[in-house]
Scaffold this motif. Structure first.
Motif: not given
Length: 560
Positions: A317-340
């Motif tokens: 499941f994590y790789q579905s995020w990683a591959q969707a946004y590669a080479p960027d980090d999904p945390a930097d591309m999609d606010g649904r992934f992480l809120k710091r």
């Protein structure tokens, strides 16, 4: 079996009805003795137990376990070789090797059938009540009976039709079950209100459940099919009911994704139907504490309120995020992934400013430092914040450093393995981590309505891709508070399945989605079983034994 369960329940339900009364008005909640009460108070006391099943059903080891841990999204290994062992039931669940004696399956079954029984009791008791709200409460009881039956059909392949106390339930399967549930929802649509809040059956809740039913009907008609036949009529109905909700103007997508899952989310305009867990209803906090480390303490006021090192997300499941946004980090591309929320460069923070991160948590975790049961403080009285170690697990040498690797091997099941999920806010009123949850648990929300409509458009055939893409991008574009995910440029069923994972992870829909999209027999983590008979769960053996006086009444599902 339902008749037997009903009579067992009747006494406890009557005690609940006569012993206390929970007012269901959206603005006021109260508990008062209903002995000698007015018809209005008695009616409210009768309908309250119908909804009261939901918090137990939505605990972490019940509906969530069946819907999430059986999928490619969540996995719960033996932590440290011992914790969460539970005789291997979570390993079996993930590997599709669950048996009819599984306690989580049994508990879900019991809660659903108890819910049905309570609705029948309410319907048979309310019919003599003279209060002006009685027709509304009768409609809500029918709506909840339909909802519990929809869950039963989805999980176990059957539904129960029962109207009278002294008549044995009729077991329905396939098209008969679909038509029964549909007829019940359609019957109450003109009666239920649209202003009673997400914790009750409303018109929008009815429309949302009808949309789900029609979207999934191809599966329910032929659960073991090699491919499902989605009809244009069903897809048109999905679109119709989703249109009703979207065009009602009563709901709005939340600019901050994680506010949908905050403590005080009851008034969030994205919620359509939810488990009401406001503080005065004594909700539970399990969705917030289940995945966290035992050394994560989110509340400065409570040094006993920590996580339990439960499930993590699978690497798949994590790789579905990683591959969707590669080479960027999904945390930097999609606010649904992480809120710091936590500034890890600060070593001292005022207690009222400390807040753990939300979303999918990876790598080294930081937080409150607890020594000998007490949080350390800085010289000025602020809370000391730093790197966390597995002190509560007697592993002070092991950092709380969440890794992508998580499986059933010794190496993969250590306390630090697996990226964790903190989607629901850790309730500020909790004293132990497990209790006093104040967030409503989502059953239906507006983003899902847009995604269901997009799917129905896609399944209608070519020429609808642009309209489906627009629905998906509407949801993406709404998350404007921090990091708005970029618009997609194309849409197909695989991309929509991925998008449902991004938007709805940890929300009890993954198993149902995987079956509908033809992915439940796939391979992930340590799951290789491709048996289509595992799409539904076994009927608990004790339920079959209890119905043994009625030969052929309750028949075990194929494959168990």
């Amino acid at each position: 079996m339902i008749k037997k369960i009903f009579y067992i329940l009747s006494l406890s339900a009557v005690v609940t009805v006569l012993g206390s009364c929970t007012k269901l008005n959206e603005e006021i909640l109260d508990e008062t003795s209903s002995t000698g009460s007015t018809d209005k108070e008695i009616a409210e006391g009768i309908i309250a137990p119908v909804y009261a099943i939901l918090p137990g059903l939505f605990q972490h080891t019940q509906y969530f376990a069946l819907q999430q841990i059986s999928t490619d999204e969540a996995i719960l290994p033996y932590r440290g070789g011992t914790d969460w062992g539970d005789n291997g039931i979570y390993i079996s669940l993930h590997k599709h090797e669950t048996t009819s004696s599984d306690p989580n399956v049994r508990n879900v079954w019991n809660n659903i059938t108890q819910g049905i029984s309570r609705t029948v009791l309410a319907l048979n008791t309310l019919n003599t009540n003279t209060d002006s709200n009685t027709p509304l409460f009768i409609a809500e009881a029918r709506g909840m009976r339909a909802y519990y039956n929809l869950l039963c059909l989805d999980l176990f392949g059957i539904a129960f039709q029962k109207d009278n106390l002294d008549v044995t339930s009729t077991v329905l399967r396939g098209s008969e079950a679909i038509e029964y549930i549909k007829s019940e929802l359609l019957a109450i649509e003109p009666i239920v209100r649209d202003d009673t809040g997400p914790g009750r059956i409303t018109k929008a809740a009815v429309w949302g459940l009808l949309a789900r039913l029609h979207l999934q009907s191809a599966v329910y008609r032929d659960i073991y099919a090699s491919s499902f036949s989605f009809t244009s009529d069903d897809m048109d109905k999905v679109i119709q009911y989703c249109d009703n909700i979207i065009n009602s103007g009563k709901f709005a997508l939340s600019p901050e994704y994680f506010e949908v899952f905050d403590d005080e989310n009851h008034t969030n305009k994205e919620l359509i139907f939810a488990v009401d867990q406001r503080a005065d209803l004594n909700g539970h906090n399990r969705m917030a504490y289940f995945s966290l480390s035992g050394d994560q303490f989110p509340l400065p006021a409570y040094p006993g309120a920590n996580g339990t090192d439960g499930p993590g997300i699978t690497s798949d499941f994590y790789q579905s995020w990683a591959q969707a946004y590669a080479p960027d980090d999904p945390a930097d591309m999609d606010g649904r992934f992480l809120k710091r929320n936590l500034d890890t460069t600060q070593t001292c923070l005022p207690a009222n400013q400390f807040e753990i991160d939300r979303g999918i948590l990876r790598g080294q975790q930081y937080g409150l430092i607890r020594t000998n049961g007490v949080f350390e403080t800085c010289g000025n009285g602020d809370m000391k914040v730093g790197k966390l170690y597995n002190n509560t697990r007697n592993r002070p040498d092991l950092p709380v450093y969440f890794t992508e690797l998580i499986d059933f091997t010794t190496a993969g099941s250590n306390y630090n393995n697996g990226y964790r999920v903190e989607k629901y806010e850790f309730s500020k009123g909790s004293v132990s981590g497990r209790n006093f949850g104040e967030h409503d648990i989502v059953i239906l929300r507006l983003a899902d309505i847009y995604l269901m409509r997009a799917e129905a458009k896609l399944r209608k055939g070519s020429g609808n891709e642009a309209a489906a893409l627009a629905d998906v991008n509407t949801v993406r574009a709404s998350r404007t508070a921090r990091i708005t995910p970029p618009a997609l440029t194309e849409m197909n069923l695989d991309l929509l399945f991925r998008e449902r994972g991004f938007e709805l992870y940890w929300e009890n829909v993954r198993r149902t989605d995987m079956i509908r999209f033809g992915k439940y027999e796939g391979t992930w983590t340590e799951k290789t079983n491709s048996d289509t008979k595992k799409r539904i769960f076994p009927i608990p053996q004790n339920a079959i034994d209890g119905a043994s006086s009625l030969p052929g009444y309750l028949v075990q599902n194929d494959g168990y």
